[in-house]
Scaffold this motif. Structure first.
Motif, short mmCIF file in Angstrom:
data_model
loop_
_atom_site.label_atom_id
_atom_site.label_comp_id
_atom_site.label_asym_id
_atom_site.label_seq_id
_atom_site.Cartn_x
_atom_site.Cartn_y
_atom_site.Cartn_z
N THR A 99 0.85 -1.19 0.00
CA THR A 99 0.00 0.00 0.00
C THR A 99 0.89 1.24 0.00
O THR A 99 1.92 1.27 0.68
CB THR A 99 -0.92 0.05 1.24
OG1 THR A 99 -0.11 -0.10 2.42
CG2 THR A 99 -1.97 -1.03 1.20
N PRO A 100 0.53 2.26 -0.75
CA PRO A 100 1.31 3.50 -0.72
C PRO A 100 1.27 4.12 0.67
O PRO A 100 0.23 4.07 1.36
CB PRO A 100 0.60 4.40 -1.74
CG PRO A 100 -0.21 3.47 -2.58
CD PRO A 100 -0.60 2.33 -1.69
N SER A 101 2.36 4.70 1.09
CA SER A 101 2.42 5.33 2.41
C SER A 101 1.66 6.65 2.38
O SER A 101 1.43 7.23 1.32
CB SER A 101 3.87 5.58 2.80
OG SER A 101 4.45 6.55 1.92
N PRO A 102 1.28 7.17 3.55
CA PRO A 102 0.64 8.49 3.60
C PRO A 102 1.51 9.58 2.96
O PRO A 102 0.99 10.50 2.33
CB PRO A 102 0.45 8.73 5.10
CG PRO A 102 0.36 7.36 5.70
CD PRO A 102 1.29 6.53 4.88
N SER A 103 2.84 9.43 3.11
CA SER A 103 3.75 10.43 2.51
C SER A 103 3.65 10.41 1.00
O SER A 103 3.62 11.46 0.35
CB SER A 103 5.20 10.16 2.94
OG SER A 103 5.35 10.32 4.33
N VAL A 104 3.60 9.22 0.41
CA VAL A 104 3.46 9.12 -1.04
C VAL A 104 2.18 9.81 -1.49
O VAL A 104 2.19 10.60 -2.45
CB VAL A 104 3.45 7.63 -1.48
CG1 VAL A 104 2.98 7.51 -2.93
CG2 VAL A 104 4.84 7.01 -1.34
N CYS A 105 1.09 9.54 -0.80
CA CYS A 105 -0.20 10.15 -1.18
C CYS A 105 -0.15 11.66 -1.05
O CYS A 105 -0.66 12.38 -1.93
CB CYS A 105 -1.31 9.58 -0.29
SG CYS A 105 -1.57 7.80 -0.50
#
Length: 495
Positions: free
Chosen positions: A427-433
């Motif tokens: 899953t993409p990290s919150p930082s990526v999003c």
């Protein structure tokens, strides 16, 4: 993971992305000079002819190299991590034996299929002899690919960087004089000489690290079968990718002529290829690191997410500058006859935001050795991109092909996210999003600014958007890495 360890991890990603990105930038700069001169000498039609030959030869090469240029990297890097020099030297011999086999097979196949390749690629004339003469290029590409894989797996990063620079300089000094004196008749000799120069530089560096040994070559062939099996799906993926480009260019040639192929190729290079300087480090550095942690889901997620973060933060300001600057850059880089491709290149540049996210994710399947799912995902993308580009070109001309490329990359990202989440719990990290939601709207705003009729307002908006994008990326990278402090220490130390 502690803050220091986390910063070191980001430092590593940023460092090698920067190193290979810088080398690629130099290569691109030299390539721009070459493309400008070649475009002036050959025109759009000549550029289209070069593109057709290149895409067809790439297709044959991908169909016959058994994926050694990729699969050998994984095997050698795993041995390299163990520090066993004797095993590395032995496996180098395995790689070279299989490279020689694929080189001979590819060259013969290209020569034999010359009539078929001519009929399929061109709607006019008989180009069989051209493909027969170009068949040695396929062999040289196989040898070059094998030796490059050896250098990548053994982490010979300086040698790889040197080879890239030398090859692009050689291509400049070979192509321009030949095209100047011989025009279109020089296309085949140039392709042969450029491939020879690239192979020569690569072999020189590789043999210096691992001298050639012919003893027992026949006996090691069977040891490479696992490597070949791993590369089979990658070969099919390459065939589909090269085949896709060949089909697109051939259809454009048949439906709209060589000028359309040349214009499409120029727009494709400006957006897809040149933006690839950020992605250069992935296969060389990122893929071996990802392979080393593929048994640990947590470490895999961290590795993927950090690569995405750095890629997005670096490429976004570049795209924010590139999109509004294309009307000025394209005539300078090629000629005024290539102006019709500006709109295509601008909308196609948006696809690189999505590629910066999808590419690190797609490597997860390869790091796990799951080549078949990778094949299926790439196959789906190839089908979608052909359908969208043909539909887009028929509906909206060249702009439609650029829009189609962006839609195809969105589809590619959606498929990669869905599969890796289902199969590997990625899953993409919150930082990526956060970073994507910050930079993507800025990219869309940069594209939207190109439609502002007032030129002064258009320039002001473009500068402001690029400045905001760059400032955001620099601030985030400053917080996440310690490279800035190390740089200041070196400056003051030597000051």
């Amino acid at each position: 993971m502690g803050d220091t360890e986390s910063k070191e991890s980001y430092n590593h990603v940023l460092k090698y992305t920067g190193i290979f990105g810088s080398v690629q930038s130099l290569n691109i700069l030299i390539g721009l000079v070459r493309n400008k001169l070649v475009a002036l000498l050959l025109g759009p039609g000549g550029m289209g002819l070069v593109s057709l030959f290149n895409s067809t030869i790439a297709f044959v090469s991908q169909a016959t190299n058994l994926g050694i240029s990729f699969s050998a990297v994984k095997h050698i890097s795993e041995i390299f991590e163990c520090g066993d020099a004797e095993r590395i030297s032995h496996f180098v011999k395995v790689v070279r034996a299989w490279s020689a086999i694929t080189a001979l097979a590819g060259m013969l196949l290209c020569a034999l299929l010359g009539p078929l390749l001519s009929d399929y690629t061109f709607s006019w004339g008989d180009h069989t002899l051209h493909f027969v003469l170009l068949s040695p290029v396929v062999a040289m590409l196989a040898i070059t690919g094998g030796e490059t894989a050896i250098l990548k797996g053994a982490r010979k990063l300086r040698a790889l960087a040197t080879i890239q620079v030398c090859s692009v300089i050689a291509a400049l000094f070979i192509s321009v004089p030949v095209y100047y004196f011989f025009g279109l008749s020089g296309i085949v000799p140039v392709l042969l000489l450029v491939a020879l120069a690239d192979m020569t530089f690569t072999v020189m560096h590789s043999y210096k690290c691992y001298p050639l040994s012919l003893n027992g070559l026949a006996s090691v062939v069977r040891e490479g079968i696992p490597m070949v099996k791993l590369g089979v799906a990658f070969v099919l993926t390459g065939i589909m990718g090269s085949g896709t480009e060949m089909v697109i260019r051939s259809l454009l040639n048949v439906n709209a002529g060589l000028d359309a192929v040349g214009l499409y190729n120029a727009g494709y290079i400006l957006t897809i290829t040149y933006a690839g300087l950020v992605f250069t480090a992935m296969e060389t550095d990122y893929f071996p690191r990802l392979s080393a942690v593929n048994d640990d889901p947590v470490a895999t997620r961290l590795t993927v997410n950090r690569q995405i973060e750095v890629s997005v933060l670096i490429i976004s300001p570049m795209l924010a500058v590139l999109i509004p600057a294309l009307p000025l850059l394209l005539p300078l880089l090629y000629s005024s006859s290539f102006v019709p491709v500006v709109a295509m290149a601008q909308v196609a540049a948006l696809s690189m935001y999505f590629k910066a996210i999808s590419l690190p994710i797609e490597y997860v399947t390869l790091a796990h050795g799951d080549s078949l799912p990778y094949l299926l995902m790439e196959g789906a993308y190839d089908i979608v991109v052909v359908v969208l580009i043909i539909y887009g070109f028929n509906q909206w001309g060249l702009w439609g092909t650029g829009f189609a490329l962006t839609l195809a990359h969105i589809f590619d990202l959606a498929v990669a996210l869905a599969y890796t989440h289902f199969r590997y719990q990625y899953t993409p990290s919150p930082s990526v999003c956060r970073y994507v939601l910050l930079q993507l709207p800025l990219g869309l705003a940069a594209y939207g600014a190109t439609f502002v009729p007032d030129i002064r307002l258009r320039i002001a908006l473009a500068v402001a958007i690029a400045a905001v994008s760059a400032a955001c990326s620099l601030r985030i990278l400053y917080k996440k890495t310690s490279l800035w402090n190390k740089l200041k220490e070196k400056i003051f130390k030597h000051g």
